[in-house]
Design an enzyme around this catalytic site. Structure first.
Site, PDB file in Angstrom:
ATOM      1  N   GLY A  57       0.825  -1.199   0.000  1.00 38.16           N
ATOM      2  CA  GLY A  57       0.000   0.000   0.000  1.00 38.16           C
ATOM      3  C   GLY A  57       0.858   1.248   0.000  1.00 38.16           C
ATOM      4  N   GLN A  62       3.252   9.922   1.185  1.00 37.77           N
ATOM      5  CA  GLN A  62       4.511   9.173   1.164  1.00 37.77           C
ATOM      6  C   GLN A  62       5.348   9.465  -0.081  1.00 37.77           C
ATOM      7  OE1 GLN A  62       2.544   5.217   2.147  1.00 37.77           O
ATOM      8  NE2 GLN A  62       4.482   5.024   3.213  1.00 37.77           N
ATOM      9  N   CYS A 104       6.024  -0.338   7.282  1.00 40.02           N
ATOM     10  CA  CYS A 104       5.658   0.832   6.473  1.00 40.02           C
ATOM     11  C   CYS A 104       6.854   1.223   5.611  1.00 40.02           C
ATOM     12  CB  CYS A 104       5.285   1.981   7.408  1.00 40.02           C
ATOM     13  SG  CYS A 104       4.883   3.505   6.546  1.00 40.02           S
ATOM     14  N   LEU A 105       6.591   1.572   4.362  1.00 31.74           N
ATOM     15  CA  LEU A 105       7.680   1.961   3.459  1.00 31.74           C
ATOM     16  C   LEU A 105       8.389   3.238   3.929  1.00 31.74           C
ATOM     17  CD1 LEU A 105       5.975   1.248   0.007  1.00 31.74           C
ATOM     18  CD2 LEU A 105       7.738  -0.133   1.123  1.00 31.74           C
ATOM     19  N   HIS A 146      -4.184   1.554   7.774  1.00 30.46           N
ATOM     20  CA  HIS A 146      -2.801   2.047   7.760  1.00 30.46           C
ATOM     21  C   HIS A 146      -2.650   3.206   6.760  1.00 30.46           C
ATOM     22  CE1 HIS A 146       1.719   1.287   7.819  1.00 30.46           C
ATOM     23  NE2 HIS A 146       1.557   2.063   6.753  1.00 30.46           N
ATOM     24  N   GLU A 147      -3.182   3.023   5.553  1.00 33.96           N
ATOM     25  CA  GLU A 147      -3.024   4.058   4.516  1.00 33.96           C
ATOM     26  C   GLU A 147      -3.859   5.298   4.840  1.00 33.96           C
ATOM     27  OE1 GLU A 147      -0.547   3.643   2.757  1.00 33.96           O
ATOM     28  OE2 GLU A 147      -0.349   1.486   3.015  1.00 33.96           O
ATOM     29  N   HIS A 150      -2.105   7.542   7.155  1.00 33.49           N
ATOM     30  CA  HIS A 150      -1.126   8.416   6.491  1.00 33.49           C
ATOM     31  C   HIS A 150      -1.769   9.740   6.076  1.00 33.49           C
ATOM     32  CE1 HIS A 150       2.613   6.195   6.195  1.00 33.49           C
ATOM     33  NE2 HIS A 150       2.012   5.125   5.720  1.00 33.49           N
TER      34      HIS A 150
HETATM   35 NI    NI Z   1       2.865   3.214   5.634  1.00 34.01          NI
END
Ligand code: NI
Length: 182
Positions: A57, A62, A104-105, A146-147, A150
């Site tokens: 995701g 991000q 998480c990225l 989660h997204e 963000h």
């Molecule tokens: Ni993330």
């Protein structure tokens, strides 16, 4: 052969993924007012960036764009799930609570257990600007929460205990110190 009659296709681009403690990750993202080609180009680039990472995701902040757009593709973990694009997503209902490991990225090499709703109902717009409602549980429910976090300027470290968060920050300072020495 000249360019006459040729169709020039804009190639998809892999964007830079912003990492903690980048300020853009803490901002509340803005509502998308109009779903146009510019928004669709960003979505395509986000999908390309998510797949290249690879991740399941990605949210627009991000990649440095503070707008309410998320993309999710969990087909690598659970088959038969289509790629999801949501613009201006909102959680309209939740049920249950479940703890599971998450990464998480924007927080490379960090995983931690996060407690989240077991089921969610999310309403948003698709890439054509049509209203969509998604009912999800399991990994998809987790990825959606989660997204969407963000978009509210929250990272998974904002969802853990203060003790665990302090531990994360100390470890992060160490990583920075080591990087500075190299
Ligand atoms: Ni993330």
């Amino acid at each position: 052969m000249g360019l006459k009659g040729c169709v020039i296709i804009t190639a998809m681009a892999i964007l830079e993924i912003r990492k903690y403690p980048d300020e853009v990750l803490k901002k509340k993202a803005l509502q998308v007012e109009k779903v146009n080609d510019k928004v669709r180009k960003l979505i395509d680039d986000m999908i390309e960036t998510m797949h290249a990472a690879p991740g399941v995701g990605l949210a627009a902040p991000q990649v440095g764009v503070s707008k309410k757009i998320i993309v999710i593709d969990i087909s690598s973990k659970e088959e038969q799930f289509p790629l999801i694009v949501l613009i201006n997503p909102e959680i309209t209902d939740t049920d249950g609570l479940v703890s599971s490991d998450e990464g998480c990225l924007s927080l490379p090499k960090y995983n931690t257990v996060v407690k989240r709703a077991e089921k969610v109902v999310v309403k948003g717009l698709d890439r054509e600007g049509r209203v969509v409602v998604i009912e999800a549980d399991g990994l998809l429910a987790r990825a959606l929460q989660h997204e969407i976090d963000h978009l509210d300027g929250l990272l998974l470290i904002d969802r853990i205990s203060s003790i665990k968060r302090e531990f994360f920050k100390k470890r992060f300072q160490k990583v920075l110190a080591n990087a500075a020495r190299e």
